[in-house]
Write a protein that holds these residues in place. Sequence first.
Motif, PDB file in Angstrom:
ATOM      1  N   UNK A 113      15.243  30.851  45.861  1.00 53.73           N
ATOM      2  CA  UNK A 113      16.518  30.396  45.322  1.00 53.73           C
ATOM      3  C   UNK A 113      17.024  31.350  44.243  1.00 53.73           C
ATOM      4  N   UNK A 114      16.132  32.083  43.595  1.00 59.27           N
ATOM      5  CA  UNK A 114      16.551  33.066  42.605  1.00 59.27           C
ATOM      6  C   UNK A 114      17.406  34.144  43.263  1.00 59.27           C
ATOM      7  N   UNK A 115      16.946  34.657  44.407  1.00 57.11           N
ATOM      8  CA  UNK A 115      17.726  35.679  45.110  1.00 57.11           C
ATOM      9  C   UNK A 115      19.021  35.111  45.673  1.00 57.11           C
ATOM     10  N   UNK A 116      19.005  33.847  46.053  1.00 60.37           N
ATOM     11  CA  UNK A 116      20.206  33.238  46.618  1.00 60.37           C
ATOM     12  C   UNK A 116      21.273  32.993  45.550  1.00 60.37           C
ATOM     13  N   UNK A 117      20.857  32.666  44.337  1.00 57.76           N
ATOM     14  CA  UNK A 117      21.804  32.323  43.281  1.00 57.76           C
ATOM     15  C   UNK A 117      22.227  33.543  42.473  1.00 57.76           C
ATOM     16  N   UNK A 118      21.349  34.552  42.379  1.00 64.11           N
ATOM     17  CA  UNK A 118      21.619  35.713  41.524  1.00 64.11           C
ATOM     18  C   UNK A 118      22.960  36.390  41.794  1.00 64.11           C
ATOM     19  N   UNK A 119      23.414  36.545  43.052  1.00 68.29           N
ATOM     20  CA  UNK A 119      24.698  37.237  43.265  1.00 68.29           C
ATOM     21  C   UNK A 119      25.887  36.563  42.607  1.00 68.29           C
ATOM     22  N   UNK A 120      25.884  35.226  42.529  1.00 70.24           N
ATOM     23  CA  UNK A 120      27.053  34.524  42.002  1.00 70.24           C
ATOM     24  C   UNK A 120      26.844  34.021  40.581  1.00 70.24           C
ATOM     25  N   UNK A 121      25.662  34.209  40.014  1.00 74.23           N
ATOM     26  CA  UNK A 121      25.405  33.732  38.647  1.00 74.23           C
ATOM     27  C   UNK A 121      26.339  34.366  37.618  1.00 74.23           C
ATOM     28  N   UNK A 122      26.669  35.667  37.709  1.00 80.65           N
ATOM     29  CA  UNK A 122      27.569  36.235  36.689  1.00 80.65           C
ATOM     30  C   UNK A 122      29.029  35.850  36.838  1.00 80.65           C
ATOM     31  N   UNK A 123      29.416  35.259  37.971  1.00 79.52           N
ATOM     32  CA  UNK A 123      30.833  35.063  38.244  1.00 79.52           C
ATOM     33  C   UNK A 123      31.478  34.025  37.336  1.00 79.52           C
ATOM     34  N   UNK A 124      30.752  32.970  36.984  1.00 80.67           N
ATOM     35  CA  UNK A 124      31.349  31.933  36.131  1.00 80.67           C
ATOM     36  C   UNK A 124      31.705  32.475  34.748  1.00 80.67           C
ATOM     37  N   UNK A 125      30.779  33.142  34.020  1.00 75.35           N
ATOM     38  CA  UNK A 125      31.198  33.702  32.721  1.00 75.35           C
ATOM     39  C   UNK A 125      32.216  34.824  32.838  1.00 75.35           C
ATOM     40  N   UNK A 126      32.181  35.609  33.926  1.00 84.48           N
ATOM     41  CA  UNK A 126      33.196  36.648  34.108  1.00 84.48           C
ATOM     42  C   UNK A 126      34.579  36.016  34.262  1.00 84.48           C
ATOM     43  N   UNK A 127      34.654  34.926  35.021  1.00 87.07           N
ATOM     44  CA  UNK A 127      35.935  34.233  35.188  1.00 87.07           C
ATOM     45  C   UNK A 127      36.415  33.660  33.865  1.00 87.07           C
ATOM     46  N   UNK A 128      35.492  33.108  33.075  1.00 80.51           N
ATOM     47  CA  UNK A 128      35.884  32.529  31.786  1.00 80.51           C
ATOM     48  C   UNK A 128      36.319  33.593  30.794  1.00 80.51           C
ATOM     49  N   UNK A 129      35.814  34.818  30.953  1.00 80.01           N
ATOM     50  CA  UNK A 129      36.155  35.890  30.020  1.00 80.01           C
ATOM     51  C   UNK A 129      37.583  36.369  30.179  1.00 80.01           C
ATOM     52  N   UNK A 130      38.226  36.082  31.308  1.00 80.88           N
ATOM     53  CA  UNK A 130      39.605  36.538  31.532  1.00 80.88           C
ATOM     54  C   UNK A 130      40.370  35.455  32.273  1.00 80.88           C
ATOM     55  N   UNK A 131      40.589  34.348  31.595  1.00 81.84           N
ATOM     56  CA  UNK A 131      41.301  33.238  32.194  1.00 81.84           C
ATOM     57  C   UNK A 131      42.314  32.696  31.202  1.00 81.84           C
ATOM     58  N   UNK A 132      43.550  32.547  31.635  1.00 84.37           N
ATOM     59  CA  UNK A 132      44.590  32.017  30.747  1.00 84.37           C
ATOM     60  C   UNK A 132      44.368  30.534  30.454  1.00 84.37           C
ATOM     61  N   UNK A 133      43.516  29.883  31.239  1.00 83.14           N
ATOM     62  CA  UNK A 133      43.249  28.464  31.008  1.00 83.14           C
ATOM     63  C   UNK A 133      42.295  28.235  29.839  1.00 83.14           C
ATOM     64  N   UNK A 134      41.465  29.225  29.544  1.00 84.05           N
ATOM     65  CA  UNK A 134      40.488  29.076  28.457  1.00 84.05           C
ATOM     66  C   UNK A 134      40.819  29.930  27.248  1.00 84.05           C
ATOM     67  N   UNK A 135      41.830  30.780  27.339  1.00 86.87           N
ATOM     68  CA  UNK A 135      42.169  31.676  26.236  1.00 86.87           C
ATOM     69  C   UNK A 135      43.496  31.244  25.627  1.00 86.87           C
ATOM     70  N   UNK A 136      43.500  30.654  24.406  1.00 82.75           N
ATOM     71  CA  UNK A 136      44.765  30.221  23.803  1.00 82.75           C
ATOM     72  C   UNK A 136      45.683  31.378  23.450  1.00 82.75           C
ATOM     73  N   UNK A 137      45.128  32.582  23.326  1.00 83.99           N
ATOM     74  CA  UNK A 137      45.947  33.761  22.995  1.00 83.99           C
ATOM     75  C   UNK A 137      46.144  34.646  24.220  1.00 83.99           C
ATOM     76  N   UNK A 138      46.055  34.061  25.417  1.00 83.65           N
ATOM     77  CA  UNK A 138      46.098  34.873  26.636  1.00 83.65           C
ATOM     78  C   UNK A 138      47.420  35.617  26.762  1.00 83.65           C
ATOM     79  N   UNK A 139      48.543  34.933  26.526  1.00 82.77           N
ATOM     80  CA  UNK A 139      49.838  35.581  26.710  1.00 82.77           C
ATOM     81  C   UNK A 139      50.024  36.723  25.719  1.00 82.77           C
ATOM     82  N   UNK A 140      49.559  36.528  24.487  1.00 82.90           N
ATOM     83  CA  UNK A 140      49.647  37.598  23.498  1.00 82.90           C
ATOM     84  C   UNK A 140      48.780  38.785  23.915  1.00 82.90           C
TER      85      UNK A 140
END
Length: 269
Positions: A113-140
């Motif tokens: 399961x480690x090999x199965x999950x490892x490819x997508x494990x970084x995707x959630x924090x990467x998405x949160x790092x550049x999302x207008x839904x979680x960044x109050x200063x996104x437009x700026x």
Amino acid sequence: MTTHPTPTLISRYASGDPRVDDATVWAVEAHLESCAPCRAQLSDAVGPADRQLLDRVAVGVVAGIEAGPAPVRRRRLRRSGFAARILPSLATAGALMLIAVLFETTFASLPSLVLLVAPVAPLLPVAAAWSRRTDPAWELMATMPRTGLPLLLRRTLAVLTVVVPVLAAAGWSTGQSPALWLLPGLAFTTGALALGGLVGVDRAALGLTVLWSVGVILPSLVGRQLPVILESDSWPGWALATVALVAVTAVRAGDHNRLRLDRISSDRS
């Protein structure tokens, strides 16, 4: 203005006489900056009402200086900061890998399961790092000249700096080859960046996670067999895919600028 302004001109300047043109006003102001006697004449030319206003302002300024700055209440962690916004997603990724390790060590008959999950494990924090839904200063941030792909890469690197050690610990504890958990994770991360220029990084990351989960993780667990693309001799293909996706991301860097401008326009409309 090479000569001193006349008392009449200073009086008209002090009273805001509209007959004094802008060029003369600028010349008088420039002269007053370096001429103390003319500033004294200006002070005498100020009317009683203006003098009272100036006196009140001066008293307020002096009182403020004597009182000093008000105490600033410091927060232990700013909720609007970059780290505060991605901490939940980083914690989720870490918990996911911990569950994968426990699952793999408990059920040895199932595929890793480690090999199965490892490819997508970084995707959630990467998405949160550049999302207008979680960044109050996104437009700026999105309207600044050095945003788009450069800022996205810096934030992605910051995320990987935290996620990769977690993947390494999970791979080491289960005895998996580093190439089989690192290269797929990098390939999916660069894939999210490449697709993110078209649909947004958060949507791309979510779509890749769903496709991988439905198309690979679930069938592998049901069939109790690791897919061919995660076997020991599959790492060259992942390496080539990563290099190709990096090239696509670099070539299509302008898509991130276009996308952020389109989002700003849709938000304002």
